[in-house]
Design a protein around this motif. Structure first.
Motif, PDB file in Angstrom:
ATOM      1  N   PRO A  91       0.826  -1.217   0.000  1.00  0.00           N
ATOM      2  CA  PRO A  91       0.000   0.000   0.000  1.00  0.00           C
ATOM      3  C   PRO A  91       0.856   1.260   0.000  1.00  0.00           C
ATOM      4  CG  PRO A  91      -0.912  -1.620   1.504  1.00  0.00           C
ATOM      5  CD  PRO A  91       0.402  -2.186   1.026  1.00  0.00           C
ATOM      6  N   ALA A  92       0.438   2.234  -0.787  1.00  0.00           N
ATOM      7  CA  ALA A  92       1.250   3.435  -1.016  1.00  0.00           C
ATOM      8  C   ALA A  92       1.644   4.128   0.281  1.00  0.00           C
ATOM      9  CB  ALA A  92       0.487   4.401  -1.921  1.00  0.00           C
ATOM     10  N   ALA A  93       0.768   4.102   1.280  1.00  0.00           N
ATOM     11  CA  ALA A  93       1.058   4.793   2.536  1.00  0.00           C
ATOM     12  C   ALA A  93       2.268   4.208   3.248  1.00  0.00           C
ATOM     13  CB  ALA A  93      -0.158   4.726   3.457  1.00  0.00           C
ATOM     14  N   TYR A  94       2.574   2.938   2.981  1.00  0.00           N
ATOM     15  CA  TYR A  94       3.650   2.260   3.697  1.00  0.00           C
ATOM     16  C   TYR A  94       4.868   1.952   2.826  1.00  0.00           C
ATOM     17  CZ  TYR A  94      -0.480   1.483   6.561  1.00  0.00           C
ATOM     18  OH  TYR A  94      -1.629   1.656   7.280  1.00  0.00           O
TER      19      TYR A  94
ATOM     20  N   LEU B 170       8.292   3.597   3.725  1.00  0.00           N
ATOM     21  CA  LEU B 170       8.826   3.058   4.974  1.00  0.00           C
ATOM     22  C   LEU B 170       9.419   1.669   4.760  1.00  0.00           C
ATOM     23  CD1 LEU B 170       5.961   4.081   7.433  1.00  0.00           C
ATOM     24  CD2 LEU B 170       8.336   4.860   7.563  1.00  0.00           C
ATOM     25  N   VAL B 171       8.689   0.826   4.030  1.00  0.00           N
ATOM     26  CA  VAL B 171       9.168  -0.539   3.791  1.00  0.00           C
ATOM     27  C   VAL B 171      10.420  -0.518   2.927  1.00  0.00           C
ATOM     28  CG1 VAL B 171       8.579  -2.759   2.743  1.00  0.00           C
ATOM     29  CG2 VAL B 171       6.874  -1.538   4.098  1.00  0.00           C
ATOM     30  N   GLN B 172      10.432   0.346   1.896  1.00  0.00           N
ATOM     31  CA  GLN B 172      11.595   0.433   1.020  1.00  0.00           C
ATOM     32  C   GLN B 172      12.825   0.921   1.790  1.00  0.00           C
ATOM     33  OE1 GLN B 172      11.611  -0.377  -2.512  1.00  0.00           O
ATOM     34  NE2 GLN B 172      13.779  -0.394  -1.978  1.00  0.00           N
ATOM     35  N   LYS B 173      12.647   1.928   2.630  1.00  0.00           N
ATOM     36  CA  LYS B 173      13.774   2.482   3.384  1.00  0.00           C
ATOM     37  C   LYS B 173      14.283   1.513   4.443  1.00  0.00           C
ATOM     38  CE  LYS B 173      14.939   6.156   6.694  1.00  0.00           C
ATOM     39  NZ  LYS B 173      14.459   7.377   7.391  1.00  0.00           N
TER      40      LYS B 173
ATOM     41  N   ALA C   9       8.157  -6.665   3.904  1.00  0.00           N
ATOM     42  CA  ALA C   9       6.754  -6.570   3.488  1.00  0.00           C
ATOM     43  C   ALA C   9       6.020  -7.871   3.762  1.00  0.00           C
ATOM     44  CB  ALA C   9       6.665  -6.205   2.007  1.00  0.00           C
ATOM     45  N   ALA C  10       6.670  -8.994   3.484  1.00  0.00           N
ATOM     46  CA  ALA C  10       6.038 -10.295   3.717  1.00  0.00           C
ATOM     47  C   ALA C  10       5.733 -10.497   5.191  1.00  0.00           C
ATOM     48  CB  ALA C  10       6.943 -11.408   3.205  1.00  0.00           C
ATOM     49  N   GLN C  11       6.656 -10.091   6.058  1.00  0.00           N
ATOM     50  CA  GLN C  11       6.415 -10.217   7.496  1.00  0.00           C
ATOM     51  C   GLN C  11       5.222  -9.365   7.935  1.00  0.00           C
ATOM     52  OE1 GLN C  11      10.648  -9.443   8.849  1.00  0.00           O
ATOM     53  NE2 GLN C  11      10.072 -11.067  10.278  1.00  0.00           N
ATOM     54  N   LEU C  12       5.168  -8.132   7.469  1.00  0.00           N
ATOM     55  CA  LEU C  12       4.086  -7.232   7.868  1.00  0.00           C
ATOM     56  C   LEU C  12       2.738  -7.733   7.354  1.00  0.00           C
ATOM     57  CD1 LEU C  12       5.958  -3.904   7.138  1.00  0.00           C
ATOM     58  CD2 LEU C  12       5.365  -4.764   9.413  1.00  0.00           C
TER      59      LEU C  12
ATOM     60  N   SER D 152      -0.256  -8.756   9.981  1.00  0.00           N
ATOM     61  CA  SER D 152      -1.456  -7.928  10.179  1.00  0.00           C
ATOM     62  C   SER D 152      -2.281  -7.681   8.925  1.00  0.00           C
ATOM     63  CB  SER D 152      -1.043  -6.556  10.735  1.00  0.00           C
ATOM     64  OG  SER D 152      -0.328  -5.817   9.742  1.00  0.00           O
ATOM     65  N   GLY D 153      -1.786  -8.116   7.743  1.00  0.00           N
ATOM     66  CA  GLY D 153      -2.511  -7.777   6.520  1.00  0.00           C
ATOM     67  C   GLY D 153      -2.562  -6.289   6.266  1.00  0.00           C
ATOM     68  N   TRP D 154      -1.526  -5.552   6.729  1.00  0.00           N
ATOM     69  CA  TRP D 154      -1.393  -4.101   6.569  1.00  0.00           C
ATOM     70  C   TRP D 154      -2.403  -3.324   7.422  1.00  0.00           C
ATOM     71  CZ3 TRP D 154       3.135  -3.440   4.671  1.00  0.00           C
ATOM     72  CH2 TRP D 154       3.619  -4.262   3.638  1.00  0.00           C
ATOM     73  N   ASN D 155      -2.930  -3.937   8.463  1.00  0.00           N
ATOM     74  CA  ASN D 155      -3.892  -3.261   9.326  1.00  0.00           C
ATOM     75  C   ASN D 155      -3.169  -2.642  10.522  1.00  0.00           C
ATOM     76  OD1 ASN D 155      -5.961  -2.388  10.960  1.00  0.00           O
ATOM     77  ND2 ASN D 155      -6.839  -4.414  11.311  1.00  0.00           N
ATOM     78  N   PRO D 156      -3.049  -1.312  10.585  1.00  0.00           N
ATOM     79  CA  PRO D 156      -2.301  -0.677  11.679  1.00  0.00           C
ATOM     80  C   PRO D 156      -3.019  -0.748  13.022  1.00  0.00           C
ATOM     81  CG  PRO D 156      -3.312   0.998  10.313  1.00  0.00           C
ATOM     82  CD  PRO D 156      -3.544  -0.311   9.619  1.00  0.00           C
ATOM     83  N   ARG D 157      -4.300  -1.139  13.030  1.00  0.00           N
ATOM     84  CA  ARG D 157      -5.062  -1.251  14.272  1.00  0.00           C
ATOM     85  C   ARG D 157      -5.257  -2.709  14.678  1.00  0.00           C
ATOM     86  NH1 ARG D 157      -4.010   3.068  16.422  1.00  0.00           N
ATOM     87  NH2 ARG D 157      -5.577   2.524  18.000  1.00  0.00           N
ATOM     88  N   ALA D 158      -4.552  -3.625  14.044  1.00  0.00           N
ATOM     89  CA  ALA D 158      -4.728  -5.049  14.345  1.00  0.00           C
ATOM     90  C   ALA D 158      -4.319  -5.356  15.783  1.00  0.00           C
ATOM     91  CB  ALA D 158      -3.895  -5.895  13.385  1.00  0.00           C
ATOM     92  N   GLN D 159      -5.092  -6.236  16.412  1.00  0.00           N
ATOM     93  CA  GLN D 159      -4.756  -6.696  17.755  1.00  0.00           C
ATOM     94  C   GLN D 159      -5.169  -8.159  17.872  1.00  0.00           C
ATOM     95  OE1 GLN D 159      -5.940  -4.161  20.947  1.00  0.00           O
ATOM     96  NE2 GLN D 159      -5.016  -5.435  22.526  1.00  0.00           N
TER      97      GLN D 159
END
Length: 334
Positions: free
Chosen positions: A49-52, A55-58, A72-75, A79-86
């Protein structure tokens, strides 16, 4: 006799060309390109996703044991790119840190004076930093540094050191396999991607569905009169060759590497999205058959048919692999 619907005025002769392409093109390509997948550098277009992506590239280049695709694979797995995942185990945020680990290893990635597990600008750098810390612990262990780092992430550095590599723990070996395989779906290949050997049979299945009316949520069951929606069709086509894809189109995106537009082969899944920089916005999928066309179940009121793929919302393609499908989070949860 089944009525075949072909978009754009395609005639029977062109349909026969498609059939010839499937039989000859797929297997000729497989013979000529087998083993031709190149080493990946960076991230495939639209993979993250463009928002991340920045960060992932850097942070994916923080140390030699990781790369942007692996991070990217780990993230995605966590969480499936969900920043609110718990999780039920209290793992939090896009990188799924448990509180104790965050307290020790969380960093202020964006320099705002706070370490916030819910902020991807802190959590993604912290995930990379933690990976690199683990890599330092096991740097003298024989074998692949990335594999040893992932094993340390799952089982602890001591077990990796004691085993002299990835320990003989099925959960740990499976984690290493999943992440390294899933990473291929985020990589930008430097060479041609190896073709799928199941592709022709998957297309044959899809051809057999031509002319059937679209059904939202359709999985092709007898109760549904064998009708499909777009991702139901692609899932069933690859199920027919023993590859289990997720049910939803945007989850199918990560079932393998991503060939470029001019490298498409019959059998590749082709995807369409609302946001070309965000694969989570994928809303449609079809099966490429060559010549710029796909077989797809387009929408309510239409039938399964051939359509052109070159549309403004085309985001890219995936060359499905059995290992790639098995590595997806939905497959691991099953």
């Amino acid at each position: 006799m089944r009525k075949f619907w072909v978009a754009g005025g395609l005639g029977a002769g062109l349909v026969l060309c498609f059939l010839a392409l499937l039989v000859v093109g797929v297997y000729a390509a497989a013979a000529g390109l087998a083993g031709g997948a190149g080493r990946a550098v960076g991230l495939a277009k639209g993979a993250v996703p463009a928002a991340y992506q920045p960060l992932v590239q850097k942070w994916g280049n923080l140390c030699p044991a990781i790369n942007p695709a692996l991070l990217a694979a780990q993230l995605y797995q966590e969480s499936g790119w969900n920043p609110r995942a718990q999780s039920p185990a209290a793992a939090q945020g896009i990188a799924q840190f448990i509180p104790g680990t965050w307290q020790t290893h969380g960093i202020d990635g964006n320099g705002d004076g706070r370490r916030d597990v819910w902020d991807p600008a802190d959590a993604i750098p912290s995930a990379a930093s933690y990976d690199c810390e683990l890599a330092k612990y096991v740097k003298d262990v024989p074998g692949d540094p990335a594999h040893n780092m992932l094993a340390a992430y799952n089982a602890g550095a001591y077990r990796v050191i004691r085993a002299g590599g990835v320990p003989a723990i099925s959960e740990t070996q499976n984690y290493v396999r999943i992440i390294t395989t899933l990473a291929k779906s985020f990589e930008a290949p430097v060479g041609r991607v190896a073709p799928s050997r199941q592709a022709a049979s998957a297309i044959y299945f899809a051809q057999e569905q031509l002319g059937k009316p679209y059904l939202w949520g359709g999985n092709g069951t007898p109760e549904q009169n064998g009708r499909f929606d777009c991702s139901g069709l692609t899932k069933a086509a690859y199920h027919s060759v023993g590859i289990e894809l997720p049910r939803v189109a945007n989850d199918q995106w990560n079932a393998g590497p991503h060939p470029k537009r001019d490298e498409l082969l019959p059998g590749d899944l082709v995807f369409f999205a609302h946001n070309l920089n965000d694969p989570r916005s994928i809303h449609h999928v079809g099966i490429y058959v060559g010549g710029g066309y796909m077989i797809n179940a387009p929408y309510t009121g239409a039938v399964i048919r051939f359509d052109k793929i070159d549309k403004p919302d085309y985001i890219g393609a995936t060359r499905v692999t059995a290992d790639g499908a098995k590595a997806l989070p939905s497959a691991n949860a099953a």
